[in-house]
Write a protein that holds these residues in place. Structure first.
Motif: not given
Length: 298
Positions: A163-182
């Motif tokens: 659960t920890l590995v799946s949660l941590a790797t799913t929370l892809d902060t860099a991707h979330f930001l780049s999608v919004k051009r940040i």
């Protein structure tokens, strides 16, 4: 609710199918209805009553220009950090290393399906991270307890690890930001609300930024659980206002405009302005123009 791609959902389902489930959880509603921190009713093994609320903390590493997984923290339902006190359920990094070696040897097909890797701080191994987070948080999660049918270390530790590995790797902060051009930049600043909105849109959870002056240093994703912790139905908490939670738990407040600073000389091939110019919607054109004016020398 936390968003998963079809591949991630398939991976999680395969993970859980490899670990024996508790007969007690067979009595739980499917899909789950009980949400932690909302006074749910029903068998206690069907929802996460302790600690009730969690956060996954990631730290921004300027030198590596990446987000590091640091901790899974337990929170009270009021938003304060809490500490698990269960000294009888400790695992050493050596114990967990042996478990991970057995898991890797047994489940090569599962590992091959997971394209994501935990990004950890230098000197931190996956085994040491899991050992510390189990002791700090996992050992007190009631749905992983002996009373809910998990009598073997391989069961409770296996579910927590996956659960920890799946949660941590799913929370892809860099991707979330780049999608919004940040993007990381030494000079470009962004409205804090734009960062928070981007992370919430990507994760479905409650992101709390941490800053040093106007520099982003980390993000804490706060969430409650629907049903069992290990079933990963994670949601943004609705029982407490964001401002109230931030005031209680965030010791590192951010100003109205913030920067995500990379290491010196970092060459970002796609700047925010270039990406915005390519976009047919160009929804943040005004923000970018104002940011440019604010950061013009002199």
């Amino acid at each position: 609710m936390m968003k998963h791609t079809s591949a991630q959902v398939a991976l999680a389902n395969l993970f859980f199918s490899l670990v024996a489930g508790s007969s007690l959880t067979a009595e739980c509603p499917d899909p789950p209805t009980a949400v932690s921190c909302t006074n749910p009713k029903g068998p206690s093994c069907c929802f996460t009553s302790e600690p009730g609320q969690f956060s996954l903390y990631q730290r921004w590493d300027r030198e590596e220009t990446t987000w590091l997984t640091i901790a899974l923290r337990s929170l009270t339902c009021e938003g304060f950090h809490s500490t698990c006190k269960s000294p009888t359920k400790k695992y050493s990094p050596e114990d967990i290393s042996q478990y991970l070696a057995k898991f890797k040897a047994r489940d090569q097909s599962t590992l091959a399906l997971n394209p994501h890797k935990l990004v950890l701080a230098p000197g931190v191994s996956q085994a040491s991270l899991i050992a510390s987070e189990w002791e700090r948080t996992g050992a007190c999660i009631n749905t992983l307890s002996k009373s809910c049918g998990y009598t073997k270390p391989s069961e409770e530790l296996g579910l927590f690890h996956k659960t920890l590995v799946s949660l941590a790797t799913t929370l892809d902060t860099a991707h979330f930001l780049s999608v919004k051009r940040i993007y990381p930049s030494e000079t470009q600043s962004y409205p804090k609300e734009r960062i928070v909105d981007a992370l919430h849109a990507g994760s479905g959870l409650l992101p709390m930024l941490q800053c040093r002056s106007d520099e982003i240093t980390g993000v804490e994703y706060v969430f409650v659980t629907r049903g069992l912790f290990q079933d990963m139905h994670f949601e943004s908490p609705k029982h407490i206002e964001f401002n109230e939670l931030a005031a209680r738990a965030n010791k590192y407040p951010c100003p109205s405009k913030v920067r995500l600073i990379p290491k010196a000389g970092f060459d970002n091939k796609e700047t925010d302005q270039a990406a915005s110019a390519k976009s047919p919607n160009n929804e943040h054109k005004d923000d970018n123009a104002k940011d440019d004016a604010d950061n013009t020398p002199g």
